[in-house]
Each structure stands twice: as C-alpha cells, then as structure tokens.
Write a protein that holds these residues in place. Structure first.
Motif, mmCIF file in Angstrom:
data_model
loop_
_atom_site.group_PDB
_atom_site.id
_atom_site.type_symbol
_atom_site.label_atom_id
_atom_site.label_comp_id
_atom_site.label_asym_id
_atom_site.label_seq_id
_atom_site.Cartn_x
_atom_site.Cartn_y
_atom_site.Cartn_z
ATOM 1 N N UNK A 63 -38.176 -22.983 6.944
ATOM 2 C CA UNK A 63 -36.914 -23.626 6.582
ATOM 3 C C UNK A 63 -36.192 -22.836 5.500
ATOM 4 N N UNK A 64 -36.942 -22.340 4.522
ATOM 5 C CA UNK A 64 -36.347 -21.535 3.464
ATOM 6 C C UNK A 64 -35.751 -20.243 3.977
ATOM 7 N N UNK A 65 -36.456 -19.579 4.892
ATOM 8 C CA UNK A 65 -35.943 -18.337 5.467
ATOM 9 C C UNK A 65 -34.678 -18.606 6.285
ATOM 10 N N UNK A 66 -34.643 -19.739 6.950
ATOM 11 C CA UNK A 66 -33.452 -20.096 7.725
ATOM 12 C C UNK A 66 -32.251 -20.269 6.794
ATOM 13 N N UNK A 67 -32.479 -20.905 5.624
ATOM 14 C CA UNK A 67 -31.390 -21.094 4.667
ATOM 15 C C UNK A 67 -30.903 -19.758 4.109
ATOM 16 N N UNK A 68 -31.825 -18.854 3.829
ATOM 17 C CA UNK A 68 -31.448 -17.544 3.281
ATOM 18 C C UNK A 68 -30.659 -16.736 4.312
ATOM 19 N N UNK A 69 -31.128 -16.756 5.559
ATOM 20 C CA UNK A 69 -30.414 -16.035 6.619
ATOM 21 C C UNK A 69 -29.036 -16.645 6.860
ATOM 22 N N UNK A 70 -28.957 -17.958 6.799
ATOM 23 C CA UNK A 70 -27.663 -18.619 6.980
ATOM 24 C C UNK A 70 -26.711 -18.276 5.837
ATOM 25 N N UNK A 71 -27.259 -18.122 4.643
ATOM 26 C CA UNK A 71 -26.426 -17.738 3.498
ATOM 27 C C UNK A 71 -25.827 -16.353 3.703
ATOM 28 N N UNK A 72 -26.640 -15.421 4.187
ATOM 29 C CA UNK A 72 -26.133 -14.076 4.461
ATOM 30 C C UNK A 72 -25.060 -14.120 5.548
ATOM 31 N N UNK A 73 -25.316 -14.912 6.605
ATOM 32 C CA UNK A 73 -24.346 -15.020 7.698
ATOM 33 C C UNK A 73 -23.065 -15.705 7.228
ATOM 34 N N UNK A 74 -23.202 -16.681 6.355
ATOM 35 C CA UNK A 74 -22.030 -17.382 5.826
ATOM 36 C C UNK A 74 -21.141 -16.439 5.042
ATOM 37 N N UNK A 75 -21.730 -15.648 4.175
ATOM 38 C CA UNK A 75 -20.933 -14.742 3.351
ATOM 39 C C UNK A 75 -20.276 -13.656 4.197
ATOM 40 N N UNK A 76 -20.980 -13.234 5.239
ATOM 41 C CA UNK A 76 -20.388 -12.242 6.143
ATOM 42 C C UNK A 76 -19.216 -12.850 6.902
ATOM 43 N N UNK A 77 -19.405 -14.081 7.380
ATOM 44 C CA UNK A 77 -18.322 -14.746 8.120
ATOM 45 C C UNK A 77 -17.113 -14.979 7.226
ATOM 46 N N UNK A 78 -17.330 -15.350 5.980
ATOM 47 C CA UNK A 78 -16.227 -15.570 5.049
ATOM 48 C C UNK A 78 -15.481 -14.265 4.785
#
Length: 518
Positions: free
Chosen positions: A345-360
């Motif tokens: 779950x933690x790794x999913x949150x970290x990967x989503x954070x990277x994807x979020x910043x890239x999308x922004x």
C-alpha cells in the motif's frame, strides 16, 4: 519527496541517530532537575512569603543557586538539539516542518523568553521588588520551564501519534489543519504529565540526597530536615502520580503503537486473556526469534493484566509481534493488514505521488485527480513504502523489554523510599539515623536518572524504524551528508557535552560544600 534519498549511506543514518541520541540524553540530564527544583524552591519561597522567616529565604536562595547552575547547561544543550533537525534531519524537516516547527517556535519565543525574564528577577530582584512579585517570579520561572517542556513534548508526541494534519501532494509536505488537535492530543497531554511528573521525582530525590549529605556531615541540620520534609512530600505525590500516568500512557501505546507494546512485553504470540510479564529471560544482546517462539524463556506472568492494561478489559485481545507481522482479525471484525500488505500500500502511494506530480506538470488534470485519490486511499501506510526489510518493522526487543522493567522497578522503589523518608521525617528523628542510610539516599540520585532515561529509551526505541509513526521511517528522514562529517561532529559533541557535565558537577559540588549561607 517521491524520490526520497533512499540511497543515503547507511553510515550517515547510523551516525545521525547516534548524534541525536547523544545530544538528547545529555540534554535530559539537565532538564528534569530544572523542572523538579523549580517546584521545590517555589514551595520554599512560599514558606518565606507566609512566615517572613529569614531561614526560609536562605533555604530558597540556596536551592535557587543549584537550579540556576543546572538551568544554564540545559539551555545550551537544548539549542544544539533543535539545530540538529536542520543539519542532520533535513528530509524530515521538509516533510513535516509546517507541523513540527510550530510547537518548537512557540517554545522558543514564548517559553524561553518567559523563563529568561523571570529568572533574572528571581536572582537579582530580592531587594529590588516586593516579596509578592519576587515569589511570583520564582513560580513563573518554573512555569516557563514547564511550558517549554510542554511544547517540546507536544512535538515528540506528534511524532508518536500524528494528528491534525493532511498531506499536500502539491508541495509534498504534511500541513497542519488543526493546531488544537496537535497541541492538545491525548497522547501529548499524557506524555507531558508523565514526563514532567517524573522530573519532579528527580528533583525531590536530589534535594533529599543533598540534605542527607549535610546530615551525614553534621551541617545545616535545620535546613536539611525541612528540605527533606518538603521534598519527600513532593516525591511521594509525584511517584504515585507517575504510576497513574504511566498506566494511562501504556494504554495509549497499546491503541496507537501496538508494536511498541509487544516489544516492551516481549510478546511474540498475542491473544485474549494476555498476562503481564513479571519475570522473563530476554537475552539483552540478541534480537529473539520472535516468529518461531511462543514466549520468552523462564517467563512468569500476572494473569490477564496485560489485557486489562492494553484494553481496559481483563479478557481483551492484545496482538503480539506475529499477529502484527502477518495481520489479524480485530475483535470489532475489521482486519489489521500484514506487513506485506502495508508495504504494498505504501509503495502504491509513493508511485501515485510520482505519477500525480508528472500529470500536474503535463497539465493532465484527470490523471492527476485519479492519482490523488490513490494517494489518499493509501497514505495511511505511506511510510511503509520505504521499508526494504520487514524485520526493520520490529523494534529491538531486548532494549524495550529491559528498559521498561528498569523504569517500572525503580519507580516502585521510589514510592517506597519517599514513604519511608516522609514517615521518618515527621514521626521519627531522621537526623539520628546511621550514616549508611544517608549514603543510600545519595545513591538513589543516579538511579533516578537511569529510570528517567529508561523511559525515553522505551519511547524512542519502541517507535523504530519510524521518525513519524507509520508515516516516515528514519532511513528517509536524514540529510544527505557524508557519514564522516556526522561522525566527526558526534565526537566533538561528546567531548563538549562531557566537559559541560563535568563543569556543572564541579560547580554544583562546590556550591553544596559552601552551603546556603555562603
């Protein structure tokens, strides 16, 4: 933050931890005596204000001198301690500085200036201000030191149980949403009460010990007898209150930090009707095989008491290390995830954070919103994403187990000690006791410090591997600096603090030898 410095040299992490531990341990040698003496000298000056007897003024001024010597050393080590958050723990400071910095700022601005203002009046205002104003200054000096401790302990309690904050994916920081939730969390209130009360015990034992030294030397008999009476009352009340607040603190730990409780009890296999360990053999130099053992060797437990301590129900369910490792079904029907599930779950949150910043950055708002939701859904276990080995999630059991028992055992001894001293002070002639009784009282001073430091060992080692519980591990908190630089400053601080301690002890011993009329 999504690319936290996970390749930081392990030596940097270890030396940074060692340096902070060194500073904190030395700092805590000075703080509790400051808090404890503040109460006792305030009571003595109150006696002077009420009786107008010169005796009480001389007695209060004597203990205030010892307070001042210790106070100055505590300030010096405390300043260095706070600076280390920026030098050695910059990732931590970046991630939660908006929250953690607030109580430290208040402590520095309000409490420190309050202390420095009134301590000047206390020392230099005896013949310049009214008796009432001087008495108020003495109590306000102690209150300022206590308020200072409050904000420091609020900050520490937040690290143990983070509340009143939300993660901002835009800034990659945790931001405070409720100052009152942070400042008045039950965890902070109980930590403050237990810690400050334990400091009163140290102050009381110190006063009794110094007074016993005078009696052993046949000096300052009246001052010693009166000081022992006041200190023994403060000490007995504080010791009893420490037992009550300690029990409540353990209950909070069970609710918010179950792994810490399991390490404190060497509880490998949990369950209902859990017994509290009275005696057990836990090898102090080796982490046990907690996944294959049922319980510690030679263990004798008090039936059902751990269940009551942890749940307020004699038949309550208490998870052990195995259950926390593998996951378990809670009594309310919900399921506690396993370490593997939390890490995923933690790794999913970290990967989503990277994807979020890239999308922004690319202006893809739909993708950003999707990943923001994934972050929210998994942020509870964000810190687990940086854990490389599940074994890291189990604190070092021997330190927690033995430190807890040292603290509790000495706490019981202090209750007995103050009860006997109080009885002897009011019902018998304590000045007629053989000298070995006085030596025993003096020997309790280092034991009081050992008990206090043991409590901090449980609080901090039991939280490992977390800097902030479940949110940020130690390995992702440190600054990316060469390990050699941190090691060098470690030894510089070791020499500096040891010198400061030696100087303080030398000055205090000289002042004690001079006595109150010098």
């Amino acid at each position: 933050m999504e690319n936290l410095l996970l390749n930081i040299d392990a030596g940097t992490i270890d030396w940074s931890r060692a340096q902070f531990a060194l500073t904190a341990i030395y700092h805590w040698l000075f703080v509790p005596l400051t808090l404890g003496l503040a109460v006792i000298m305030g009571i003595m000056e109150t006696c002077y204000y009420r009786t107008k007897k010169r005796f009480w003024k001389d007695t209060a001024k004597f203990w205030q001198k010892l307070f001042g010597i210790n106070f100055a050393m505590g300030v010096a080590t405390g300043i260095i301690l706070e600076f280390e958050f920026g030098t050695n723990w910059s990732n931590y400071s970046w991630f939660v500085g908006d929250i953690f910095g607030a109580p430290l700022a208040i402590e520095g601005i309000v409490a420190f200036f309050m202390e420095s203002t009134f301590v000047a009046v206390m020392y230099f205002g005896w013949n310049k201000v009214s008796k009432g104003f001087h008495l108020a200054s003495t109590w306000l000096t102690g209150l300022g030191a206590t308020i200072s401790a409050w904000w420091i302990l609020v900050a520490n309690a937040w690290m143990q149980c983070p509340v009143g904050c939300e993660f901002n994916a835009e800034t990659v920081r945790n931001e405070m949403v409720s100052f009152f939730d942070v400042a008045l969390s039950p965890f902070a209130v109980m930590k403050f009460c237990h810690t400050v009360i334990s400091a009163w015990i140290i102050g009381a034992i110190f006063v009794v010990a110094v007074s016993c030294w005078y009696l052993m030397k046949n000096r300052q008999k009246e001052m010693s007898l009166q000081s022992i009476k006041i200190a023994s009352i403060v000490g007995l009340v504080a010791s009893l209150l420490a037992a009550v607040t300690g029990d409540e603190s353990a209950y909070q730990v069970a609710q918010k930090q179950p792994m810490k409780l399991a390490a404190m009890e060497a509880l490998y296999q949990g369950g209902q009707d859990a017994s509290l360990t009275a005696v057990a053999w836990v090898n102090p130099f080796e982490q046990p095989d907690y996944l294959n053992e049922q319980e510690a060797p030679l263990r004798i437990g008090i039936p059902n008491m751990l269940s009551f301590l942890a749940t307020r129900d004699f038949h309550g369910y208490v998870p052990g290390i195995k259950e926390l490792w593998n996951g378990y079904l809670r009594p309310d029907g919900t399921r506690e995830p396993s370490f593997d599930e939390k890490i995923a779950s933690g790794k999913k949150a970290i990967m989503a954070l990277a994807a979020y910043r890239k999308a922004r950055a690319e202006g893809n708002e739909q993708e950003a919103r999707l990943n923001a939701q994934i972050i929210d859904d998994n942020f509870q276990y964000f810190g687990y994403g940086y854990i490389k080995d599940k074994a890291e999630l189990v604190p070092y059991v021997p330190i927690n187990f033995w430190a807890f028992r040292v603290m509790v055992g000495l706490g019981c001894l202090f209750i007995l000690f103050f009860a006997v001293v109080l009885f002897m002070s009011y019902k018998k002639d304590i000045s007629a006791l053989p000298k070995w009784h006085y030596k025993l009282a003096i020997a309790l001073v280092p034991l009081a410090y050992i008990a206090s430091e043991s409590g901090w060992l449980v609080a901090e080692f039991g939280r490992q591997p977390w800097t902030i519980q479940d949110m940020l591990p130690v390995s992702a908190s440190v600054s990316d600096v060469p390990s050699g630089s941190v090691a060098l400053t470690f030894f510089i601080f070791l020499a500096l603090f040891t010198t400061m301690l030696a100087v303080e002890l030398n000055i205090m011993f000289k002042q004690i030898k001079k006595g109150p009329k010098s």
